[in-house]
Design a protein around this motif. Structure first.
Motif, PDB file in Angstrom:
ATOM      1  N   THR A   1      30.498  -2.776 -10.982  1.00  0.00           N
ATOM      2  CA  THR A   1      30.348  -1.328 -10.785  1.00  0.00           C
ATOM      3  C   THR A   1      31.565  -0.751 -10.064  1.00  0.00           C
TER       4      THR A   1
ATOM      5  N   ARG B   1      30.900   4.811   8.714  1.00  0.00           N
ATOM      6  CA  ARG B   1      29.633   5.123   8.045  1.00  0.00           C
ATOM      7  C   ARG B   1      28.559   5.326   9.093  1.00  0.00           C
TER       8      ARG B   1
ATOM      9  N   ASP C   1      22.596   4.861   7.354  1.00  0.00           N
ATOM     10  CA  ASP C   1      22.790   4.644   5.918  1.00  0.00           C
ATOM     11  C   ASP C   1      22.815   3.138   5.612  1.00  0.00           C
ATOM     12  N   PRO C   2      21.710   2.595   5.052  1.00  0.00           N
ATOM     13  CA  PRO C   2      21.596   1.140   4.890  1.00  0.00           C
ATOM     14  C   PRO C   2      22.515   0.551   3.818  1.00  0.00           C
TER      15      PRO C   2
ATOM     16  N   ILE D   1      23.531  -2.475   0.797  1.00  0.00           N
ATOM     17  CA  ILE D   1      22.924  -3.294  -0.263  1.00  0.00           C
ATOM     18  C   ILE D   1      23.299  -4.754  -0.006  1.00  0.00           C
TER      19      ILE D   1
ATOM     20  N   HIS E   1      23.858  -8.453  -1.493  1.00  0.00           N
ATOM     21  CA  HIS E   1      24.200  -9.049  -2.786  1.00  0.00           C
ATOM     22  C   HIS E   1      23.898 -10.544  -2.785  1.00  0.00           C
TER      23      HIS E   1
ATOM     24  N   THR F   1      12.512  -2.045   4.498  1.00  0.00           N
ATOM     25  CA  THR F   1      12.890  -2.530   3.165  1.00  0.00           C
ATOM     26  C   THR F   1      14.366  -2.915   3.142  1.00  0.00           C
TER      27      THR F   1
ATOM     28  N   ALA G   1      17.640  -3.297   0.223  1.00  0.00           N
ATOM     29  CA  ALA G   1      18.109  -3.094  -1.152  1.00  0.00           C
ATOM     30  C   ALA G   1      18.867  -4.351  -1.570  1.00  0.00           C
TER      31      ALA G   1
ATOM     32  N   ARG H   1      20.800  -6.679  -4.768  1.00  0.00           N
ATOM     33  CA  ARG H   1      21.390  -6.626  -6.107  1.00  0.00           C
ATOM     34  C   ARG H   1      22.057  -7.957  -6.413  1.00  0.00           C
TER      35      ARG H   1
ATOM     36  N   PRO I   1      28.557  -2.315   1.112  1.00  0.00           N
ATOM     37  CA  PRO I   1      28.604  -0.953   0.584  1.00  0.00           C
ATOM     38  C   PRO I   1      29.859  -0.827  -0.266  1.00  0.00           C
ATOM     39  N   SER I   2      30.029   0.288  -0.947  1.00  0.00           N
ATOM     40  CA  SER I   2      31.269   0.520  -1.665  1.00  0.00           C
ATOM     41  C   SER I   2      32.428   0.522  -0.654  1.00  0.00           C
TER      42      SER I   2
ATOM     43  N   SER J   1      25.744   0.995  -8.821  1.00  0.00           N
ATOM     44  CA  SER J   1      24.526   0.502  -9.465  1.00  0.00           C
ATOM     45  C   SER J   1      23.388   1.523  -9.450  1.00  0.00           C
TER      46      SER J   1
ATOM     47  N   ILE K   1      19.718   2.456  -8.537  1.00  0.00           N
ATOM     48  CA  ILE K   1      18.813   1.970  -7.481  1.00  0.00           C
ATOM     49  C   ILE K   1      17.377   2.387  -7.808  1.00  0.00           C
TER      50      ILE K   1
ATOM     51  N   ARG L   1      18.946   6.308  -7.370  1.00  0.00           N
ATOM     52  CA  ARG L   1      20.322   6.654  -7.751  1.00  0.00           C
ATOM     53  C   ARG L   1      20.523   6.251  -9.205  1.00  0.00           C
TER      54      ARG L   1
ATOM     55  N   GLY M   1      21.768   7.570   2.258  1.00  0.00           N
ATOM     56  CA  GLY M   1      23.043   7.537   1.541  1.00  0.00           C
ATOM     57  C   GLY M   1      23.003   8.383   0.292  1.00  0.00           C
ATOM     58  N   GLN M   2      21.807   8.816  -0.081  1.00  0.00           N
ATOM     59  CA  GLN M   2      21.676   9.683  -1.253  1.00  0.00           C
ATOM     60  C   GLN M   2      21.954  11.137  -0.890  1.00  0.00           C
TER      61      GLN M   2
HETATM   62  O1  TXA Z   1      27.180  -0.695  -7.280  1.00  0.00           O
HETATM   63  C1  TXA Z   1      26.845  -0.711  -6.102  1.00  0.00           C
HETATM   64  O2  TXA Z   1      25.671  -0.575  -5.736  1.00  0.00           O
HETATM   65  C2  TXA Z   1      27.953  -0.917  -5.058  1.00  0.00           C
HETATM   66  C3  TXA Z   1      28.501  -2.325  -5.229  1.00  0.00           C
HETATM   67  C4  TXA Z   1      29.501  -2.689  -4.167  1.00  0.00           C
HETATM   68  O3  TXA Z   1      27.452  -3.240  -5.277  1.00  0.00           O
HETATM   69  N1  TXA Z   1      27.463  -0.686  -3.737  1.00  0.00           N
HETATM   70  C5  TXA Z   1      27.177   0.555  -3.281  1.00  0.00           C
HETATM   71  O4  TXA Z   1      26.795   0.575  -1.951  1.00  0.00           O
HETATM   72  O5  TXA Z   1      27.268   1.545  -3.963  1.00  0.00           O
HETATM   73  P1  TXA Z   1      26.696   1.911  -1.082  1.00  0.00           P
HETATM   74  O6  TXA Z   1      26.421   1.460   0.295  1.00  0.00           O
HETATM   75  O7  TXA Z   1      27.884   2.717  -1.295  1.00  0.00           O
HETATM   76  O8  TXA Z   1      25.411   2.604  -1.624  1.00  0.00           O
HETATM   77  C6  TXA Z   1      24.175   1.993  -1.335  1.00  0.00           C
HETATM   78  C7  TXA Z   1      23.060   2.966  -1.424  1.00  0.00           C
HETATM   79  C8  TXA Z   1      23.089   3.952  -0.279  1.00  0.00           C
HETATM   80  O9  TXA Z   1      22.940   5.242  -0.821  1.00  0.00           O
HETATM   81  C9  TXA Z   1      21.888   3.576   0.555  1.00  0.00           C
HETATM   82  O10 TXA Z   1      21.288   4.667   1.177  1.00  0.00           O
HETATM   83  C10 TXA Z   1      20.973   2.941  -0.478  1.00  0.00           C
HETATM   84  O11 TXA Z   1      21.841   2.250  -1.319  1.00  0.00           O
HETATM   85  N2  TXA Z   1      20.081   1.962   0.166  1.00  0.00           N
HETATM   86  C11 TXA Z   1      20.424   0.829   0.790  1.00  0.00           C
HETATM   87  N3  TXA Z   1      19.342   0.233   1.304  1.00  0.00           N
HETATM   88  C12 TXA Z   1      18.288   1.010   1.008  1.00  0.00           C
HETATM   89  C13 TXA Z   1      16.888   0.926   1.266  1.00  0.00           C
HETATM   90  N4  TXA Z   1      16.359  -0.068   1.973  1.00  0.00           N
HETATM   91  N5  TXA Z   1      16.083   1.904   0.782  1.00  0.00           N
HETATM   92  C14 TXA Z   1      16.626   2.917   0.060  1.00  0.00           C
HETATM   93  N6  TXA Z   1      17.940   3.052  -0.217  1.00  0.00           N
HETATM   94  C15 TXA Z   1      18.764   2.113   0.258  1.00  0.00           C
END
Ligand code: TXA
Ligand code: MG
Length: 339
Positions: A36, A59, A63-64, A66, A68, A118, A120, A122, A143-144, A182, A184, A196, A225-226
């Motif tokens: 991604t 950050r 903002d949680p 992901i 991997h 929770t 996230a 992937r 995160p990105s 990705s 979500i 997302r 983060g949304q």
């Molecule tokens: O494609 C992707 O998902 C990329 C690559 C690096 O894997 N990662 C990515 O991470 O886009 P980031 O941190 O930029 O976006 C992660 C999103 C954030 O909007 C965050 O709020 C949401 O995932 N998120 C993380 N944990 C969460 C949770 N427990 N519940 C709801 N949303 C969550």
């Protein structure tokens, strides 16, 4: 860590993967390619390392991240429960660009999940991401790899530009084949929710698990983060009413155009034009989106006009990113007027 910050190594050498894995195990930060976008990774169970990610990206801690993993065996340690629908989605789309929100085990640091119950998760399909996670032997929170709020990176140079001096190593695996983050999905609440949009489309998900609601960013409390203030260029973005629509470019405004496909006519009102896909192919457009936005943004123009695309399939993810960009700029108007 014994190496200069911001060093880029080709991911093609097994030695690079070994060094990157060592850095991760020692609590350092490594940027790595996924299918991604590039991620900024650390040991997911190490709260000090996670703290470094928040610091490097600036950050907000609400903002949680992901987490991997390379195989499903890793899930048991992280997650307390999975529904039948979760399993169905994993069967259908893992490894790949789908993130699932699942109930976490206490071992996952609160910092990683921003205190949420929770996590996230992937399983990326990119061979470099897979190799790094396996070699590190730990789950990788990532995160990105961009400063908070800016456009995500789709090549190693983007990471270097934004975070180079703040991270230990960048693994260069070439450009990311998908180009948007990705999809979500969360099955935590009453409904299955799309938090997302991404390249796994709403239609594909519905085919596997039935009805899914799309949660509007403004209503999403659990995924901060949304928030709309994301994926923003410094240059204000205006989305045009339709493809080929002619914007009213004001007086001396120096404007750029982000076109979805080849423009019908040459328009000399624009200082620069980026075409996402000559043939209007959405996959190609998604792959080029963030790079094109960054190139236009680097020109220091007064405004970028972006053509919309149909919000179907991958178009939903593309429009989601463009709309966030446009909204973010509005939110930042006061900031911009000070420039
Ligand atoms: O494609 C992707 O998902 C990329 C690559 C690096 O894997 N990662 C990515 O991470 O886009 P980031 O941190 O930029 O976006 C992660 C999103 C954030 O909007 C965050 O709020 C949401 O995932 N998120 C993380 N944990 C969460 C949770 N427990 N519940 C709801 N949303 C969550
Ligand atoms: Mg991000």
């Amino acid at each position: 860590m014994g190496i200069a910050k911001g060093r880029i190594l080709s991911a093609a050498h097994p030695e690079s993967i070994r060094l990157a894995a060592e850095i991760i195990r020692a609590g350092g930060l490594v940027a790595f390619p996924t299918e991604t976008v590039y991620g900024l990774g650390c040991d997911a169970l190490n709260p000090e390392a996670a703290a470094r990610i928040f610091e490097a990206k600036q950050r907000p801690r609400f903002d949680p991240l992901i987490v991997h993993i390379a195989d499903r065996a890793a899930l048991d340690a992280l997650v307390s429960h999975m529904s039948l629908s979760d399993h169905k989605l994993m069967d259908a789309f893992w490894p790949g660009p789908l993130t699932l929100v699942l109930p976490k085990r206490p071992v996952v640091p609160d910092l990683v999940t921003a205190g949420l119950p929770t996590v996230a998760v992937r399983m990326p399909a990119h061979p470099v991401a897979q190799a790094l996670i396996r070699e590190a032997g730990v789950a990788i929170a990532a995160p990105s790899a961009n400063p908070f709020g800016y456009v995500s990176p789709t090549c190693a140079q983007h990471v270097l530009d934004g975070l180079g001096d703040r991270i230990d190593l960048i693994l260069d695996g070439g450009p990311c084949p998908i180009g948007v983050e990705s999809t979500i999905v969360s099955m935590i609440g009453t409904w299955s929710e799309l938090l997302r949009p991404g390249s796994v489309t709403l239609a594909e998900i519905r085919e596997v698990i039935g009805p899914v609601v799309r949660t509007a960013a403004s209503q999403t409390v659990i995924a901060p983060g949304q928030l709309p203030r994301h994926y923003a260029t410094r240059t204000p973005v205006t989305i045009l009413a339709a493809q080929g629509a002619r914007p009213v470019v004001h007086g001396h405004e120096r404007a750029g155009l982000l076109a979805m496909s080849a423009p019908n006519h040459v328009d000399d009102r624009f200082c620069a034009i980026e075409v996402l896909s000559l043939s209007g192919d959405l996959r190609e457009a998604a792959r080029n989106l963030f790079g094109a936005l960054r190139r236009l943004d680097a020109l220091g123009l007064d405004r970028l006009y972006a053509e919309p695309c149909d919000e179907r399939g991958l178009g939903l993810a593309i429009m989601d990113r463009l709309c966030r960009c446009a909204v973010s700029n509005q939110l930042k108007t006061s900031e911009l007027s000070r420039r």
